[in-house]
Design an enzyme around this catalytic site. Structure first.
Site: not given
Ligand code: APR
Length: 239
Positions: A101-103, A119, A127, A130, A188, A214, A231
């Site tokens: 999901q990371n950009v 994402h 654009c 176009c 996530t 965590p 991670a």
């Molecule tokens: N290692 C593993 N997990 C971690 C760490 C770490 N060091 N630090 C934080 N986390 C966990 C948090 O506990 C949380 O569950 O990563 C998660 C981050 O959650 P979000 O900030 O909600 O990110 P994500 O799940 O990727 O969001 C999904 O939401 O805003 C939109 O498009 C954006 O891709 C994103 C989507």
């Protein structure tokens, strides 16, 4: 945790088909703020306030300023040992797919090649007139940026809230989730769909599913094993 870790390592080693789903947590260990963590706010805006087509229509300058801030930040970050371990999973397993999901592009920088950036990617622009999509690594990016072909307004090539994922990506991810023996869900919060439903799809298709985070998430109740930790510390131990 030690026996759970050993179990997940064995499952990963034995997997003929392995899928990995990542979110902002894997990049947190590279110094990229998560969206829903304490440092996820920019000028008191939440991602949900800025990452929408409506926000861009209303105030493209504000949205581009946010993305410029994120570009400046991400440009200084490097992949961490968790990203590197994911590259090694790809190398070791013939059938592998990474869904991120990371950009931020850090998986690609680390060397991952079999992946869907569902994402989008902060280093691509599209654009609004176009539709051309191009790489753009400008830091800072001129605000506002315009298309060099048709002079239309450029937007980040990112899937915003309320927008659909590409059909090709969804099909590719769905195939990987339905066919994998093992799914690793790393960093996530599991609340943004459709990715929030991916662990259930793999589980219902018979996969062993492990979470690395965590904190507890909505996934924690459905996965086979929850490895509580960061991670960059836990994922390399699964090799
Ligand atoms: N290692 C593993 N997990 C971690 C760490 C770490 N060091 N630090 C934080 N986390 C966990 C948090 O506990 C949380 O569950 O990563 C998660 C981050 O959650 P979000 O900030 O909600 O990110 P994500 O799940 O990727 O969001 C999904 O939401 O805003 C939109 O498009 C954006 O891709 C994103 C989507």
């Amino acid at each position: 945790m030690a026996s759970d870790l050993g179990l997940v390592r064995e499952k990963v080693a034995a997997a003929r088909s392995l899928a990995v789903l990542t979110g902002a947590g894997i990049s947190a260990d590279s110094g990229v703020p998560t969206f829903r963590g304490a440092d996820g706010l920019w000028r008191n805006f939440r991602a949900e306030d800025l990452a929408t087509p409506e926000a861009f229509d209303r105030d493209p300058r504000l949205v581009w300023e946010w993305y410029n801030w994120r570009r400046e930040l991400i440009a200084t970050k490097r992949p961490n040992p968790a990203h590197t371990a994911v590259v090694e999973f790809e190398r070791r397993c013939a059938q592998f797919w990474l869904i991120t999901q990371n950009v931020d592009g850090l998986h690609r920088s680390a060397g991952s090649t079999k992946l869907s950036e569902i994402h989008g990617n902060i280093w691509k622009v599209r654009c609004t007139v176009c539709g051309v999509i191009e790489d753009n690594h400008d830091v800072p990016i001129p605000i506002l940026p315009f298309c060099r072909h048709c002079k239309g307004l450029l937007r980040p090539h990112i899937v915003w809230f309320g927008e659909s994922l590409s059909g090709g990506d969804l099909a590719r991810c769905s195939a990987a989730l339905r066919s994998c023996d093992v799914l690793l869900v790393i960093g996530t919060s599991g609340i943004v769909y459709p990715a929030a439903g991916f662990a259930s799809v793999a589980k219902e298709s018979g996969a062993f599913v492990a979470e690395i985070n965590p904190d507890a998430t909505p996934h924690s109740g459905l996965v086979d094993v929850s490895l509580k930790g960061r991670a960059k510390e836990v994922v390399p131990l699964l090799l």
